[in-house]
Scaffold this motif. Structure first.
Motif, PDB file in Angstrom:
ATOM      1  N   VAL A  64      47.554  49.305  37.002  1.00 21.38           N
ATOM      2  CA  VAL A  64      47.385  48.111  36.534  1.00 21.38           C
ATOM      3  C   VAL A  64      47.565  47.029  37.039  1.00 21.38           C
ATOM      4  O   VAL A  64      46.681  46.010  37.092  1.00 21.38           O
ATOM      5  N   THR A  65      48.317  46.900  37.954  1.00 23.71           N
ATOM      6  CA  THR A  65      48.439  45.862  38.904  1.00 23.71           C
ATOM      7  C   THR A  65      47.033  45.498  39.927  1.00 23.71           C
ATOM      8  O   THR A  65      46.638  44.374  39.959  1.00 23.71           O
ATOM      9  N   ALA A  66      46.538  46.499  40.236  1.00 25.35           N
ATOM     10  CA  ALA A  66      45.207  46.664  41.013  1.00 25.35           C
ATOM     11  C   ALA A  66      44.227  46.054  40.199  1.00 25.35           C
ATOM     12  O   ALA A  66      43.196  45.093  40.563  1.00 25.35           O
ATOM     13  N   LEU A  67      44.117  46.587  38.750  1.00 23.15           N
ATOM     14  CA  LEU A  67      43.055  46.033  37.994  1.00 23.15           C
ATOM     15  C   LEU A  67      43.452  44.557  37.623  1.00 23.15           C
ATOM     16  O   LEU A  67      42.440  43.454  37.772  1.00 23.15           O
ATOM     17  N   TYR A  68      44.536  43.909  37.628  1.00 22.70           N
ATOM     18  CA  TYR A  68      45.194  42.712  37.215  1.00 22.70           C
ATOM     19  C   TYR A  68      44.774  41.977  38.496  1.00 22.70           C
ATOM     20  O   TYR A  68      43.904  40.798  38.420  1.00 22.70           O
ATOM     21  N   MET A  69      44.733  42.567  39.724  1.00 22.67           N
ATOM     22  CA  MET A  69      44.523  41.555  40.966  1.00 22.67           C
ATOM     23  C   MET A  69      43.040  41.466  40.836  1.00 22.67           C
ATOM     24  O   MET A  69      42.487  40.243  41.360  1.00 22.67           O
ATOM     25  N   LEU A  70      42.152  42.432  40.808  1.00 22.43           N
ATOM     26  CA  LEU A  70      40.792  42.426  40.597  1.00 22.43           C
ATOM     27  C   LEU A  70      40.264  41.481  39.680  1.00 22.43           C
ATOM     28  O   LEU A  70      39.472  40.731  40.135  1.00 22.43           O
ATOM     29  N   VAL A  71      40.688  41.426  38.514  1.00 21.82           N
ATOM     30  CA  VAL A  71      40.286  40.628  37.397  1.00 21.82           C
ATOM     31  C   VAL A  71      40.587  39.236  37.833  1.00 21.82           C
ATOM     32  O   VAL A  71      39.726  38.305  37.606  1.00 21.82           O
ATOM     33  N   TYR A  72      41.804  38.814  38.521  1.00 18.18           N
ATOM     34  CA  TYR A  72      41.980  37.744  38.847  1.00 18.18           C
ATOM     35  C   TYR A  72      41.252  37.020  39.788  1.00 18.18           C
ATOM     36  O   TYR A  72      41.306  35.893  40.188  1.00 18.18           O
ATOM     37  N   ALA A  73      40.900  37.837  40.700  1.00 22.37           N
ATOM     38  CA  ALA A  73      40.031  37.406  41.896  1.00 22.37           C
ATOM     39  C   ALA A  73      38.965  36.696  41.270  1.00 22.37           C
ATOM     40  O   ALA A  73      38.218  36.097  42.239  1.00 22.37           O
ATOM     41  N   PHE A  74      37.984  37.120  40.214  1.00 21.44           N
ATOM     42  CA  PHE A  74      36.814  36.546  39.836  1.00 21.44           C
ATOM     43  C   PHE A  74      36.733  36.005  38.396  1.00 21.44           C
ATOM     44  O   PHE A  74      35.837  35.107  38.271  1.00 21.44           O
ATOM     45  N   HIS A  75      37.712  36.267  37.381  1.00 24.08           N
ATOM     46  CA  HIS A  75      37.358  35.721  36.310  1.00 24.08           C
ATOM     47  C   HIS A  75      37.418  34.406  36.118  1.00 24.08           C
ATOM     48  O   HIS A  75      36.537  33.670  35.285  1.00 24.08           O
TER      49      HIS A  75
END
Length: 406
Positions: A64-75
């Motif tokens: 979940v943290t990895a997904l969270y980091m990925l989403v916050y990198a671009f959204h």
């Protein structure tokens, strides 16, 4: 990018024997919203809500943290780039300033106050004062957008706007003394994305939507997710929040400029991948793109209430089923808040006209300030055609309206 559909009435066009003044009085083509940008804004705001729903789940799951980091990198970068693109015609005129006040400043004052009172009510911070200089939760974006848009004429004058914006963002990471008034640290660090949007043209969006780019975007996104999973225990994902200086993040000052450039490149690539897969045709959620401002401002109350009321306390919520449930609920809630019905209900605080405070030209839509068109000619029926050229000329008034809606 799909071209604007322009409707022309045969009787209102140039006809043999028509006088010049009659030809000049012919109605202008009817412009329609670009489905691509409405789709992009809706999908970006769904990711914002989903990211907020994942916040309480980060400690219990590396995935979940990895997904969270990925989403916050671009959204948010993608959302800010689009906001910059639709701010290109801001010229500081009285009409534009009036729209900026009613579409950005007034909602900021209303929701900053509302979120402060809500925080008191939930007892998360019962003594928090109402302060318009300290944006609470997600209201920072409105404060930042107000500042960015006011500076738009400046970025149109300087010779190298993007490099200058990057230098300002890099310098901000080395200056903890900037403080958090109006969340200025975050405003400056996100500035390059807004300036990047100002520099984009329709052909740039057509470029990222090519089939080859869409294909390449898939392995790039997969690699980015794998890198995020690897980086979870090794990197502070707060760099993607762009809210603190290097010293506040506990690293040497020289990390700040370096991470600013690295995060900008990473976010730009991922935002391009995101936009590559945004559909350009009208879909069931296209109409919701016009209501992303209400969805953005209102979903935070649900996200905060969920934590206060203990929705994340059951053990099953910390597992895969809970993560999926939180994702679906967040997407459903923000979708409902973007609907035309909700938008109409809250229009008085998200899109107030305030004709009593400004002259008519300061709050009326761009199209409403034109002279009323002449009645159509005697010919029945309408002819639709596509025109890239007319789309580009018509972008200005449309952009100003859409940017303030989302």
């Amino acid at each position: 990018m799909s071209d604007t559909v322009t409707t022309v009435r045969p009787g209102a066009g140039t006809t043999p024997g028509a006088r010049p003044e009659e030809q000049d009085a012919a109605p202008r083509p009817v412009r329609q919203r670009d489905a691509f940008f409405d789709n992009a804004k809706y999908l970006a705001i769904v990711l914002v809500a989903v990211g907020h729903a994942w916040e309480p789940l980060r400690q219990s799951s590396r995935a979940v943290t990895a997904l969270y980091m990925l989403v916050y990198a671009f959204h948010m970068p993608a959302f800010i780039i689009i906001s910059g693109y639709f701010s290109r015609t801001f010229d500081g005129s009285p009409a534009r300033i009036g729209r900026l006040v009613t579409g950005v400043a007034v909602p900021y004052v209303v929701f900053e106050t509302a979120y402060t009172l809500f925080t008191r009510w939930t007892s998360q911070d019962p003594d928090r004062p109402v302060s318009l200089l300290d944006p609470l939760y997600l209201t920072w974006f409105l404060a930042a957008l107000f500042v960015w848009r006011l500076t738009t004429p400046l970025w149109r004058l300087v010779r190298w706007p993007l490099p200058l914006a990057l230098v300002i963002a890099m310098a901000a990471t080395t200056a903890p003394s900037i403080g958090h008034d109006l969340d200025l640290q975050r405003t400056l660090q996100f500035l390059p994305y807004f300036v990047c949007g100002l520099l984009l043209r329709p052909e740039h969006f057509r470029l990222v939507r090519r089939r080859a780019v869409r294909i390449i975007a898939v392995p790039v996104a997969v690699c980015a997710l794998g890198t995020a999973y690897w980086a979870v225990p090794r990197m502070d994902y707060a760099w993607f929040f762009h809210a603190d200086s290097a010293r506040e993040l506990g690293v040497p000052l020289w990390y700040g400029p370096l991470m600013t450039l690295a995060a900008f490149g990473c976010s730009l690539v991922l935002a391009g991948c995101f936009l590559a897969w945004v559909p350009g045709r009208r879909t069931w959620f296209t109409a919701l793109g016009a209501g992303t401002l209400s969805g953005y401002l209102l979903h935070g109350f649900v996200a905060q209430a969920a934590k206060y009321w203990g929705w994340y306390e059951p053990d099953w919520v910390r597992g895969p089923a809970g993560m999926i449930a939180a994702t679906l609920v967040a997407a459903a809630v923000v979708t409902a808040l973007c609907t035309p019905t909700v938008r109409r209900v809250f229009r008085c605080v998200t899109e107030p006209r305030m004709a009593w405070a400004f002259g008519g030209t300061a709050t009326a839509p761009a199209g409403a300030r034109r002279a009323a068109p002449r009645p159509p000619g005697p010919h029945a029926g309408e002819t639709a055609h596509f025109s890239v050229r007319e789309h580009r000329h018509a972008e200005g008034p449309q952009r100003g309206r859409e940017a303030e809606e989302g």
